[in-house]
Design a protein around this motif. Structure first.
Motif, mmCIF file in Angstrom:
data_model
loop_
_atom_site.group_PDB
_atom_site.id
_atom_site.type_symbol
_atom_site.label_atom_id
_atom_site.label_comp_id
_atom_site.label_asym_id
_atom_site.label_seq_id
_atom_site.Cartn_x
_atom_site.Cartn_y
_atom_site.Cartn_z
ATOM 1 N N ASN A 262 37.175 36.342 27.792
ATOM 2 C CA ASN A 262 37.224 37.225 28.962
ATOM 3 C C ASN A 262 35.852 37.362 29.619
ATOM 4 O O ASN A 262 35.743 37.947 30.701
ATOM 5 N N ASP B 125 43.956 46.618 36.604
ATOM 6 C CA ASP B 125 43.790 45.385 37.367
ATOM 7 C C ASP B 125 45.030 44.540 37.099
ATOM 8 O O ASP B 125 45.424 44.366 35.940
ATOM 9 N N VAL B 126 45.668 44.051 38.166
ATOM 10 C CA VAL B 126 46.938 43.336 37.996
ATOM 11 C C VAL B 126 46.777 42.164 37.033
ATOM 12 O O VAL B 126 47.600 41.954 36.130
ATOM 13 N N GLY B 127 45.692 41.396 37.205
ATOM 14 C CA GLY B 127 45.468 40.234 36.342
ATOM 15 C C GLY B 127 45.269 40.630 34.882
ATOM 16 O O GLY B 127 45.811 39.987 33.978
ATOM 17 N N ALA B 128 44.493 41.693 34.655
ATOM 18 C CA ALA B 128 44.218 42.122 33.279
ATOM 19 C C ALA B 128 45.493 42.632 32.606
ATOM 20 O O ALA B 128 45.747 42.352 31.428
ATOM 21 N N ALA C 254 48.621 41.793 33.427
ATOM 22 C CA ALA C 254 49.509 40.635 33.232
ATOM 23 C C ALA C 254 49.068 39.829 32.008
ATOM 24 O O ALA C 254 49.895 39.387 31.210
ATOM 25 N N GLN C 255 47.761 39.670 31.847
ATOM 26 C CA GLN C 255 47.232 38.909 30.704
ATOM 27 C C GLN C 255 47.655 39.532 29.369
ATOM 28 O O GLN C 255 48.057 38.825 28.433
ATOM 29 N N LYS D 219 51.475 39.127 28.773
ATOM 30 C CA LYS D 219 51.735 37.753 28.340
ATOM 31 C C LYS D 219 51.311 37.548 26.894
ATOM 32 O O LYS D 219 52.036 36.936 26.097
ATOM 33 N N GLY E 209 51.597 44.218 37.442
ATOM 34 C CA GLY E 209 51.102 43.419 36.316
ATOM 35 C C GLY E 209 52.239 42.816 35.503
ATOM 36 O O GLY E 209 52.197 41.644 35.113
ATOM 37 N N ARG F 90 53.907 40.027 37.491
ATOM 38 C CA ARG F 90 53.145 38.781 37.475
ATOM 39 C C ARG F 90 53.280 38.071 36.121
ATOM 40 O O ARG F 90 53.434 36.847 36.065
ATOM 41 N N ALA F 91 53.251 38.859 35.046
ATOM 42 C CA ALA F 91 53.309 38.258 33.707
ATOM 43 C C ALA F 91 54.599 37.490 33.484
ATOM 44 O O ALA F 91 54.614 36.450 32.826
ATOM 45 N N THR G 187 56.579 36.438 35.966
ATOM 46 C CA THR G 187 56.853 35.712 37.212
ATOM 47 C C THR G 187 58.180 36.112 37.865
ATOM 48 O O THR G 187 59.052 35.291 38.113
#
Lengths: 268, 268
Positions: A60, B46-49, B51-52, B55, B82, B85-86, B88
């Motif tokens: 990260n 954070d959307v990316g964090a 989603a990560q 996942k 999030g 996105r994870a 899809t």
């Protein structure tokens, strides 16, 4: 800003037997030193699970990783094995760490805390560190804390008992963090908005953050119940104290102007 | 055993402004229902964090994921984005959720909690769910909770305010968990060992776990200071209550026998 991640280790945390207060305590202290905590994770007491989270933190982009717990003499204390696996280094007996553990059990024996000062394998285990690691003095307990420099970032492995963790953090970790984080300054100011509706306040907060980049605003209830006014916590961090103070003041003023301009307002 | 992971969302948790008590509360409740919490993680807002971590939990084999926080009307409430996105899936307006949000703001308006019942975009946002999701009634707040079935596991997205989270958990989540977890029984018993030295007790605990598979033992200090006797918490879970009771009793007896056989013992 320097990305920091915290890994709290211990099955008792995952079973709800013990509340993890270490991560929150560390988050507050590190944020005040100018670090930015981006992730806290509690993996299982398992070498593979610990290694996975250490690797994830390094991937990260965390430049500083702090672990708590799992340094003791019992079979389920696996933090150093997890770190070693994550960075593919062997665990080896560290002479200084072994000297520390030996001395500590001798002291505990003299005080009557333990029945025998002999360094049985369970005790020697606490001196098995990942190659290249440095033991850090634990003024309270039997397990040394550990510092490790890797190419991607540094790792501090601290004990899980809060008073041990806190005393090592203040004495040994803080001076090193100050060097790693530079002369970072962190400011926080809470504003009582008088606004009761988060769906309205959220728009203003978003607007302020757009207009004053580098500040972070978070609304929160000042108490329980939907009828209670909301607070906004303004935070900003950086190297220049004057500049950050100016930024927080500007943020606060802009927020209050926007709140005053709301069409209808009850209470306040 | 069913693997469960908890994801607690909110920057205030990462800055140490708020202690995350939700995860520990959920861990205790879910453990008692026979689920096994394998990981707790606090990602950034954070959307990316987010989603990560969702996942990662699915990839870890979690069959049940519970998120807390980030369902509200403000721009930094990103949990559903999030999750979407994870896995899809798109975020789409859910008619039932929109009806809930509309009704709730009408009620809050009538009670004087908000100045206007109109469904502005910030409020409508709470009704944007990942495709296929089911809104769950929130008896306290404005944001519906969310249930999602994916091929790998189920996701419950609960609010972050503890009293909202807890009431939804007890009313709606528990009956579903019972079905997902089967008739799992969880037992926990604490034994006061009188042993003061974790490096000695650890060996006994390891031995007992070898001899009675399916139980988990964890030693912990009964109070502060190295001179205080240690407790051992025995836990076991399974489908057959009688069998688990027998297992815990056997474990306790074996542990006490091993402690009595220690060569030297002070105190106790």
């Amino acid at each position: 800003m320097t990305r920091v991640e915290i890994i709290a280790i211990g099955k008792e945390l995952l079973q709800g037997q013990t509340q993890d207060t270490n991560s929150s305590w560390l988050a507050k202290r590190i944020t005040a030193l100018g670090g930015v905590i981006k992730r806290v994770v509690i993996p299982d007491d398992d070498v593979g699970a610990i290694a996975q989270e250490i690797k994830a933190s390094l991937d990260n982009g965390a430049r500083i990783i702090i672990t708590t717990g799992g340094l003791g003499p019992t079979f389920d204390d696996m933090t150093l094995a997890g770190i070693a696996r994550a960075i593919t280094r062997p665990l080896i007996v560290h002479a200084g760490a072994l000297e520390f553990v030996t001395r500590r059990y001798q002291e505990f024996y003299e005080k009557g805390f333990v029945d025998d000062p002999k360094i049985i394998p369970a005790r020697e285990k606490m001196a098995h560190l990942p190659a290249g690691a440095e033991p850090l003095d634990n003024p309270v307990g039997t397990a040394p804390a550990v510092f490790l420099q890797t190419r991607q970032g540094v790792i501090f492995a601290l004990p899980g008992v809060p008073r041990e963790m806190q005393s090592i953090f203040e004495l040994i970790v803080v001076p090193r963090l100050k060097e790693l984080l530079g002369a970072a300054i962190y400011l926080e100011e809470t504003v009582n908005t008088g606004v009761k509706d988060e769906s309205v306040l959220g728009g203003l907060v978003e607007e302020v953050m757009k207009q004053v980049p580098g500040t972070y605003l978070k609304s929160k209830a000042a108490g329980f119940g939907p009828a209670i006014g909301l607070e906004v916590v303004i935070t900003a961090a950086g190297a220049d104290k004057k500049e950050i103070e100016k930024k927080v003041t500007k943020t606060k003023e802009l927020l209050l102007v926007l709140i005053k301009s709301l069409p209808t307002r009850t209470g306040g």
